[in-house]
Every structure is written in C-alpha cells, then in structure tokens.
Design a protein around this motif. Structure first.
Motif, PDB file in Angstrom:
ATOM      1  N   TRP A 147     -20.559  -2.846  44.029  1.00 10.28           N
ATOM      2  CA  TRP A 147     -21.984  -2.575  44.200  1.00 10.28           C
ATOM      3  C   TRP A 147     -22.406  -2.905  45.631  1.00 10.28           C
ATOM      4  O   TRP A 147     -23.124  -2.133  46.275  1.00 10.28           O
ATOM      5  CB  TRP A 147     -22.812  -3.386  43.201  1.00 10.28           C
ATOM      6  N   VAL A 148     -21.957  -4.063  46.123  1.00 11.95           N
ATOM      7  CA  VAL A 148     -22.282  -4.481  47.484  1.00 11.95           C
ATOM      8  C   VAL A 148     -21.785  -3.441  48.479  1.00 11.95           C
ATOM      9  O   VAL A 148     -22.503  -3.056  49.405  1.00 11.95           O
ATOM     10  CB  VAL A 148     -21.691  -5.882  47.784  1.00 11.95           C
ATOM     11  N   MET A 149     -20.566  -2.958  48.296  1.00 11.40           N
ATOM     12  CA  MET A 149     -20.009  -1.963  49.214  1.00 11.40           C
ATOM     13  C   MET A 149     -20.841  -0.683  49.201  1.00 11.40           C
ATOM     14  O   MET A 149     -21.204  -0.151  50.254  1.00 11.40           O
ATOM     15  CB  MET A 149     -18.558  -1.630  48.843  1.00 11.40           C
ATOM     16  N   ALA A 150     -21.157  -0.190  48.013  1.00  8.03           N
ATOM     17  CA  ALA A 150     -21.924   1.055  47.894  1.00  8.03           C
ATOM     18  C   ALA A 150     -23.334   0.891  48.469  1.00  8.03           C
ATOM     19  O   ALA A 150     -23.876   1.816  49.076  1.00  8.03           O
ATOM     20  CB  ALA A 150     -21.982   1.491  46.433  1.00  8.03           C
ATOM     21  N   PHE A 151     -23.918  -0.279  48.282  1.00 11.07           N
ATOM     22  CA  PHE A 151     -25.278  -0.508  48.759  1.00 11.07           C
ATOM     23  C   PHE A 151     -25.318  -0.769  50.265  1.00 11.07           C
ATOM     24  O   PHE A 151     -26.146  -0.217  50.980  1.00 11.07           O
ATOM     25  CB  PHE A 151     -25.918  -1.692  48.016  1.00 11.07           C
ATOM     26  N   ALA A 152     -24.448  -1.630  50.738  1.00 18.05           N
ATOM     27  CA  ALA A 152     -24.546  -2.148  52.104  1.00 18.05           C
ATOM     28  C   ALA A 152     -24.215  -1.115  53.176  1.00 18.05           C
ATOM     29  O   ALA A 152     -24.805  -1.128  54.252  1.00 18.05           O
ATOM     30  CB  ALA A 152     -23.637  -3.358  52.271  1.00 18.05           C
ATOM     31  N   PHE A 153     -23.283  -0.219  52.873  1.00 16.38           N
ATOM     32  CA  PHE A 153     -22.783   0.703  53.886  1.00 16.38           C
ATOM     33  C   PHE A 153     -23.185   2.137  53.597  1.00 16.38           C
ATOM     34  O   PHE A 153     -23.019   2.616  52.478  1.00 16.38           O
ATOM     35  CB  PHE A 153     -21.256   0.621  53.965  1.00 16.38           C
ATOM     36  N   GLU A 154     -23.697   2.794  54.627  1.00 19.62           N
ATOM     37  CA  GLU A 154     -24.044   4.204  54.493  1.00 19.62           C
ATOM     38  C   GLU A 154     -22.791   5.027  54.186  1.00 19.62           C
ATOM     39  O   GLU A 154     -22.815   5.930  53.366  1.00 19.62           O
ATOM     40  CB  GLU A 154     -24.693   4.695  55.780  1.00 19.62           C
TER      41      GLU A 154
END
Length: 87
Positions: free
Chosen positions: A47-54
C-alpha cells in the motif's frame, strides 16, 4: 516530500488524513494475538509503495527486493512520524 534512505533520496506523496486512516486500518490488521502477521505487513508495504510513488517501478525498479523493502519501511516510518500526535 523527500525521504532519505541508505539507497538514496526519494520523492514521496504527502499523507492526507483520509490516507492516514486507511493506512492505520491496514496496520491494525497486521497484529494477531500480539504477533505480527508478515503477510499483512507486506500488504502495508505494498500500500505504501502504491501510494507514495507516482511510478513505483521507475522509482524502485533498479533496486533488489530487499532494498525495496528497506526503502518502503523507511517511507512507512516517515509517514508514521508525520502523524505523531500534536499538542
């Protein structure tokens, strides 16, 4: 915002109230009888990866999986630090 890690500096999105609550909901699911469910923890990192990075692949694609996990853990910790209760 920028997060600095041993693997470089990364531009990440700011966490909104709504997003913080969504992340918290995922966090709560990681604990089961006072132990961490590793599968659920990886759901948090995803989730963090999908949210944090465009574009996660562009930002992290040159790193090996352990380094990616390390960066994502740093981003997660940064998000949690941002949300410390303010007096």
């Amino acid at each position: 915002m920028t997060v600095k890690t041993s693997h470089g500096s990364f531009e990440i999105r700011e966490l909104t109230f709504k997003d913080r609550r969504e992340l918290h909901r995922l966090e709560v699911k990681t604990y089961k009888e006072e132990e961490i469910d590793i599968e659920k923890y990886y759901d948090v990192l995803e989730w963090v990866m999908a949210f944090a990075f465009e574009d996660p692949e562009k930002a992290l694609g040159k790193l090996d999986d352990n380094a990616i996990d390390d960066v994502l853990s740093s981003v997660y910790q940064e998000y949690k630090g941002i949300n410390k209760k303010k007096s």
